[in-house]
Write a protein that holds these residues in place. Structure first.
Motif, PDB file in Angstrom:
ATOM      1  N   LEU A  20      12.187   8.653  14.886  1.00 35.94           N
ATOM      2  CA  LEU A  20      12.783   9.873  15.390  1.00 35.94           C
ATOM      3  C   LEU A  20      14.220   9.600  15.820  1.00 35.94           C
ATOM      4  O   LEU A  20      14.459   8.765  16.710  1.00 35.94           O
ATOM      5  CB  LEU A  20      11.993  10.407  16.586  1.00 35.94           C
ATOM      6  N   HIS A  21      15.166  10.283  15.199  1.00 37.00           N
ATOM      7  CA  HIS A  21      16.576  10.196  15.602  1.00 37.00           C
ATOM      8  C   HIS A  21      17.380  11.165  14.759  1.00 37.00           C
ATOM      9  O   HIS A  21      17.205  11.200  13.545  1.00 37.00           O
ATOM     10  CB  HIS A  21      17.131   8.785  15.420  1.00 37.00           C
ATOM     11  N   PRO A  22      18.259  11.939  15.389  1.00 37.41           N
ATOM     12  CA  PRO A  22      18.465  12.001  16.835  1.00 37.41           C
ATOM     13  C   PRO A  22      17.403  12.858  17.516  1.00 37.41           C
ATOM     14  O   PRO A  22      16.923  13.840  16.949  1.00 37.41           O
ATOM     15  CB  PRO A  22      19.840  12.655  16.965  1.00 37.41           C
ATOM     16  N   VAL A  23      17.055  12.462  18.731  1.00 41.04           N
ATOM     17  CA  VAL A  23      16.256  13.299  19.629  1.00 41.04           C
ATOM     18  C   VAL A  23      17.228  13.893  20.641  1.00 41.04           C
ATOM     19  O   VAL A  23      18.098  13.183  21.158  1.00 41.04           O
ATOM     20  CB  VAL A  23      15.156  12.482  20.333  1.00 41.04           C
ATOM     21  N   THR A  33      21.988  17.347  24.266  1.00 40.42           N
ATOM     22  CA  THR A  33      22.391  15.954  24.494  1.00 40.42           C
ATOM     23  C   THR A  33      21.503  15.005  23.708  1.00 40.42           C
ATOM     24  O   THR A  33      20.268  15.090  23.784  1.00 40.42           O
ATOM     25  CB  THR A  33      22.317  15.620  25.996  1.00 40.42           C
ATOM     26  N   VAL A  34      22.116  14.084  22.968  1.00 41.83           N
ATOM     27  CA  VAL A  34      21.363  13.094  22.196  1.00 41.83           C
ATOM     28  C   VAL A  34      20.854  11.998  23.132  1.00 41.83           C
ATOM     29  O   VAL A  34      21.611  11.447  23.942  1.00 41.83           O
ATOM     30  CB  VAL A  34      22.257  12.481  21.095  1.00 41.83           C
ATOM     31  N   VAL A  35      19.555  11.653  23.007  1.00 38.02           N
ATOM     32  CA  VAL A  35      18.938  10.698  23.933  1.00 38.02           C
ATOM     33  C   VAL A  35      18.333   9.491  23.216  1.00 38.02           C
ATOM     34  O   VAL A  35      17.614   8.702  23.827  1.00 38.02           O
ATOM     35  CB  VAL A  35      17.867  11.396  24.806  1.00 38.02           C
ATOM     36  N   THR A  36      18.604   9.347  21.910  1.00 40.62           N
ATOM     37  CA  THR A  36      18.165   8.163  21.167  1.00 40.62           C
ATOM     38  C   THR A  36      19.368   7.511  20.499  1.00 40.62           C
ATOM     39  O   THR A  36      20.410   8.128  20.321  1.00 40.62           O
ATOM     40  CB  THR A  36      17.145   8.526  20.069  1.00 40.62           C
ATOM     41  N   ASP A  37      19.178   6.253  20.120  1.00 37.83           N
ATOM     42  CA  ASP A  37      20.177   5.520  19.353  1.00 37.83           C
ATOM     43  C   ASP A  37      19.478   4.903  18.148  1.00 37.83           C
ATOM     44  O   ASP A  37      18.273   4.597  18.204  1.00 37.83           O
ATOM     45  CB  ASP A  37      20.820   4.430  20.206  1.00 37.83           C
ATOM     46  N   ALA A  38      20.205   4.721  17.057  1.00 41.26           N
ATOM     47  CA  ALA A  38      19.655   4.086  15.861  1.00 41.26           C
ATOM     48  C   ALA A  38      20.718   3.204  15.233  1.00 41.26           C
ATOM     49  O   ALA A  38      21.896   3.561  15.216  1.00 41.26           O
ATOM     50  CB  ALA A  38      19.173   5.137  14.858  1.00 41.26           C
ATOM     51  N   PHE A  39      20.303   2.039  14.758  1.00 47.68           N
ATOM     52  CA  PHE A  39      21.189   1.045  14.159  1.00 47.68           C
ATOM     53  C   PHE A  39      22.347   0.651  15.094  1.00 47.68           C
ATOM     54  O   PHE A  39      23.490   0.517  14.649  1.00 47.68           O
ATOM     55  CB  PHE A  39      21.752   1.555  12.822  1.00 47.68           C
ATOM     56  N   PRO A  40      22.083   0.468  16.397  1.00 49.29           N
ATOM     57  CA  PRO A  40      23.168   0.074  17.296  1.00 49.29           C
ATOM     58  C   PRO A  40      23.665  -1.321  16.935  1.00 49.29           C
ATOM     59  O   PRO A  40      22.911  -2.151  16.410  1.00 49.29           O
ATOM     60  CB  PRO A  40      22.518   0.093  18.679  1.00 49.29           C
ATOM     61  N   ASP A  98      10.758  26.516  20.226  1.00 46.92           N
ATOM     62  CA  ASP A  98      11.240  27.898  20.281  1.00 46.92           C
ATOM     63  C   ASP A  98      12.455  28.099  19.382  1.00 46.92           C
ATOM     64  O   ASP A  98      13.431  28.769  19.748  1.00 46.92           O
ATOM     65  CB  ASP A  98      11.574  28.299  21.719  1.00 46.92           C
ATOM     66  N   GLY A  99      12.416  27.473  18.217  1.00 52.97           N
ATOM     67  CA  GLY A  99      13.497  27.615  17.259  1.00 52.97           C
ATOM     68  C   GLY A  99      14.682  26.696  17.472  1.00 52.97           C
ATOM     69  O   GLY A  99      15.612  26.697  16.659  1.00 52.97           O
ATOM     70  N   VAL A 100      14.663  25.899  18.540  1.00 54.01           N
ATOM     71  CA  VAL A 100      15.757  24.970  18.827  1.00 54.01           C
ATOM     72  C   VAL A 100      15.394  23.596  18.263  1.00 54.01           C
ATOM     73  O   VAL A 100      14.393  22.999  18.682  1.00 54.01           O
ATOM     74  CB  VAL A 100      16.010  24.852  20.343  1.00 54.01           C
ATOM     75  N   PRO A 101      16.159  23.043  17.319  1.00 50.99           N
ATOM     76  CA  PRO A 101      15.855  21.703  16.806  1.00 50.99           C
ATOM     77  C   PRO A 101      16.018  20.661  17.903  1.00 50.99           C
ATOM     78  O   PRO A 101      17.052  20.616  18.586  1.00 50.99           O
ATOM     79  CB  PRO A 101      16.906  21.509  15.707  1.00 50.99           C
ATOM     80  N   VAL A 102      14.993  19.821  18.086  1.00 52.59           N
ATOM     81  CA  VAL A 102      15.041  18.811  19.144  1.00 52.59           C
ATOM     82  C   VAL A 102      14.885  17.386  18.618  1.00 52.59           C
ATOM     83  O   VAL A 102      15.201  16.434  19.337  1.00 52.59           O
ATOM     84  CB  VAL A 102      13.971  19.076  20.229  1.00 52.59           C
TER      85      VAL A 102
END
Length: 282
Positions: free
Chosen positions: A34-37, A43-50, A11-15
């Protein structure tokens, strides 16, 4: 955003941002992710390159052992030797788009070894849609096809000798949580009880970098798949293809998968998660 990135919106909101062709160290297992989700609340619910596992790339599809090629990234688990750095990393490469819409992406990929030999071909589709005032659903479907002239074997650290239920490899979601994450199914709770299970759905609750609670409700195990879960060492959940035994995609055959992840603001209890898994809303 770059030419290699695509955005999924509701609905137009980037997720979610989909990084198609990351320019990263080959040892990190280059692949689309996929990141960020985000939740609808942001609220961000993924992590990448931790720092603990640099090759964990948000939500992605990857297997550590595909006919001896590491497509997961990081060290390879070698029987009787343990984790070892080897020159065995491949790449999951985007080859062409079929659909590029804000709510739906579809493309073709090749799973390649270090010499760019094609191990598997893939068609992948991702779609985002609202499922309530506070929740949206990510649907991911894929078809992995072996070459016509040979079988392809899928393995994991567990199938290569690592103890402790380390049967990861498949559709993996590296979560983020500022507080200890919680995981449950309809009949079990906690990492030890859920890891390796075949429950029809799983709920994973954590806290985003902004301090807000969120919940993921995952469903869609195929025959032979298991849930791989971590909450103590790091927050993550995987639809594991080869949890305790190798899997084979026969020559010319196709392995399909279809998973749904409902992403919602707030920490849901078991009943609310079960309702979402059954197609309800929040």
């Amino acid at each position: 955003m770059t030419e290699n990135d695509r955005q999924l919106s509701v609905d137009g909101v980037p997720v979610a941002r989909y990084v198609v062709d990351p320019a990263i160290d080959p040892r990190h297992g280059p692949r689309p992710y996929l990141h960020p989700v985000r939740t609808l609340g942001g609220t961000v619910v993924t992590d990448a390159f931790p720092a603990d596992h640099l090759w964990h790339l948000g939500a992605s599809l990857a297997v550590q052992d595909v006919d001896g090629t590491n497509l997961w990234g990081g060290r390879t688990y070698v029987r009787d030797a343990g984790y070892t750095w080897r020159d065995d990393h491949g790449r999951i490469a985007h080859t062409r788009w079929e659909v590029r819409d804000p709510q739906r992406l579809a493309h073709r990929l090749e799973w390649r070894d270090r010499d760019a030999t094609v191990l598997l071909t893939e068609r992948r589709e991702l779609a985002a849609r609202r499922v309530g005032e506070r929740a949206w659903a990510l649907d991911i479907a894929y078809a992995l096809t072996a070459p016509a002239d040979r079988d392809v074997h899928l393995g994991s650290p567990a199938t290569n000798g690592r103890p402790g239920g380390a049967g990861y490899g498949g559709f993996f979601w590296r979560a983020v949580s500022a507080t200890p994450a919680r995981v449950c199914t309809a009949t079990a709770e906690g990492e030890d009880a859920v890891n390796g299970s075949t429950a029809p759905w799983l709920a994973f609750s954590g806290t985003g970098p902004d301090g807000a609670a969120y919940t993921l409700v995952l469903a869609g195990l195929a025959e032979g798949d298991r849930w791989f879960v971590r909450t103590a060492m790091y927050p993550g959940v995987c639809v594991a293809f080869a949890f305790d035994r190798p899997r084979v995609i026969a020559a010319g055959a196709t392995r399909t998968g279809r998973h749904r992840v409902v992403v919602t603001d707030g920490a849901l209890d078991r009943d609310a998660a079960a309702a979402l898994a059954a197609g309800g809303t929040v």
